[in-house]
Design a protein around this motif. Sequence first.
Motif, PDB file in Angstrom:
ATOM      1  N   PHE A   1       1.717   4.874   7.604  1.00 53.61           N
ATOM      2  CA  PHE A   1       0.468   4.236   6.358  1.00 53.61           C
ATOM      3  C   PHE A   1       0.021   5.396   5.743  1.00 53.61           C
ATOM      4  N   PRO A   2      -0.642   5.209   4.608  1.00 52.84           N
ATOM      5  CA  PRO A   2      -1.372   6.204   3.911  1.00 52.84           C
ATOM      6  C   PRO A   2      -2.447   6.804   4.695  1.00 52.84           C
ATOM      7  N   GLY A   3      -2.827   8.117   4.559  1.00 53.45           N
ATOM      8  CA  GLY A   3      -3.709   8.790   5.309  1.00 53.45           C
ATOM      9  C   GLY A   3      -3.502   8.893   6.763  1.00 53.45           C
ATOM     10  N   SER A   4      -2.279   8.210   7.201  1.00 53.14           N
ATOM     11  CA  SER A   4      -2.395   8.365   8.796  1.00 53.14           C
ATOM     12  C   SER A   4      -1.729   9.856   9.189  1.00 53.14           C
ATOM     13  N   ASP A   5      -2.544  10.241  10.326  1.00 56.11           N
ATOM     14  CA  ASP A   5      -2.128  11.730  10.752  1.00 56.11           C
ATOM     15  C   ASP A   5      -0.675  11.579  11.531  1.00 56.11           C
TER      16      ASP A   5
ATOM     17  N   ASP B   1       0.860  -1.217  -0.044  1.00 51.70           N
ATOM     18  CA  ASP B   1      -0.156  -0.044  -0.053  1.00 51.70           C
ATOM     19  C   ASP B   1       0.959   1.249   0.054  1.00 51.70           C
ATOM     20  N   GLY B   2       2.167   1.029  -0.099  1.00 51.05           N
ATOM     21  CA  GLY B   2       3.283   2.221  -0.256  1.00 51.05           C
ATOM     22  C   GLY B   2       3.709   2.747   1.146  1.00 51.05           C
ATOM     23  N   HIS B   3       3.046   1.868   2.363  1.00 51.49           N
ATOM     24  CA  HIS B   3       3.560   2.625   3.671  1.00 51.49           C
ATOM     25  C   HIS B   3       5.167   2.027   4.045  1.00 51.49           C
TER      26      HIS B   3
ATOM     27  N   ILE C   1       3.898  -1.113  -6.750  1.00 47.34           N
ATOM     28  CA  ILE C   1       4.039   0.101  -5.690  1.00 47.34           C
ATOM     29  C   ILE C   1       5.437   0.698  -6.008  1.00 47.34           C
ATOM     30  N   VAL C   2       6.172  -0.164  -6.493  1.00 51.36           N
ATOM     31  CA  VAL C   2       7.881   0.496  -6.615  1.00 51.36           C
ATOM     32  C   VAL C   2       7.744   1.427  -7.903  1.00 51.36           C
TER      33      VAL C   2
ATOM     34  N   PRO D   1       3.183   7.087   1.615  1.00 45.95           N
ATOM     35  CA  PRO D   1       4.219   7.557   2.662  1.00 45.95           C
ATOM     36  C   PRO D   1       5.517   7.345   2.037  1.00 45.95           C
ATOM     37  N   ALA D   2       6.040   6.207   1.275  1.00 46.87           N
ATOM     38  CA  ALA D   2       7.463   5.916   0.786  1.00 46.87           C
ATOM     39  C   ALA D   2       7.765   7.015  -0.064  1.00 46.87           C
ATOM     40  N   SER D   3       6.872   7.857  -0.547  1.00 42.49           N
ATOM     41  CA  SER D   3       7.388   9.005  -1.690  1.00 42.49           C
ATOM     42  C   SER D   3       7.732  10.057  -0.725  1.00 42.49           C
ATOM     43  N   PHE D   4       7.438   9.935   0.711  1.00 39.73           N
ATOM     44  CA  PHE D   4       7.726  11.192   1.446  1.00 39.73           C
ATOM     45  C   PHE D   4       9.202  10.905   1.976  1.00 39.73           C
ATOM     46  N   ILE D   5       9.682   9.941   1.789  1.00 41.56           N
ATOM     47  CA  ILE D   5      11.325   9.727   2.138  1.00 41.56           C
ATOM     48  C   ILE D   5      12.080  10.584   1.129  1.00 41.56           C
TER      49      ILE D   5
END
Length: 248
Positions: A156-160, A149-151, A207-208, A220-224
């Motif tokens: 996790f996606p959408g997590s605050d 899911d990209g976490h 997802i990769v 989330p992985a894109s925020f790294i």
Amino acid sequence: MDGTRKIFVFHDQREISNYLIKKWKYISGESIRKRGYFAVALSGGKTPLYFYSELAKPKKELPWDRTHIFLVDERHVPLSDSNSNYRMIKETLLNKINISKDNIHTIPAEESLPLDSAQKYEETLRNFFHIPKDEFPEFDLVILGIGEDGHTASLFPGSDVMGERNRLAVPVILDKPGYNRITLTLPVINKARYIIFLVTGKNKASIVKEVLEKGNTSLPASFIKQEKGKLIFVLDNEAGSHLSGAKR
Ligand code: 6PG
């Protein structure tokens, strides 16, 4: 200054581990020369099992006496639980190497509340890195995985907690079946000198591609994003099979 990003695709876990052990040796040697220690944060999940087992094999001449091992995230379960990331890392790596227990910094997941565990882990980090409230630790290396899911970590996606910019470690209360978690926050991960994503398997190929080529910024992985270090994606052929072209 933006860090650099590299993508490597290898044939299999054996080739990946050979590369990662060389990288581990280089980064740990450089860190110890400059700061006297090597601080690394490891992820759980299934993907790193092979690598951790290879890392634990004798004759690797790794500086375990100056290496400090932290966790990227943990499930809020007893450390002896089969779902504990610490238990997996202990069984595949820590039990097989000559490392002092003082060099192993677990996330105290047995605290009654995930928030208590996160606050205690934050205290551990601040004490080890000798940093005041408004500063962030700089790990020498962080090893991450990616979920389908990209976490990554327990972001996790959408997590605050994706928006957390002050705390070092936070609780993650899941609204779906599973375990609550404790995770390092984005600012801590992005401050690392080296971040290595370790991703294998056909089930991760799409997802990769989302993260690496479509730049899907909701994941989330894109925020790294490296702030001043190096971001390296280490994939096997299967996980990299949807990419249009990656360095081997
Ligand atoms: C965890 C990990 C998590 C993991 C991904 C990938 O606690 O599970 O820290 O972020 O890296 O979920 O897991 P797999 O390697 O099992 O696919």
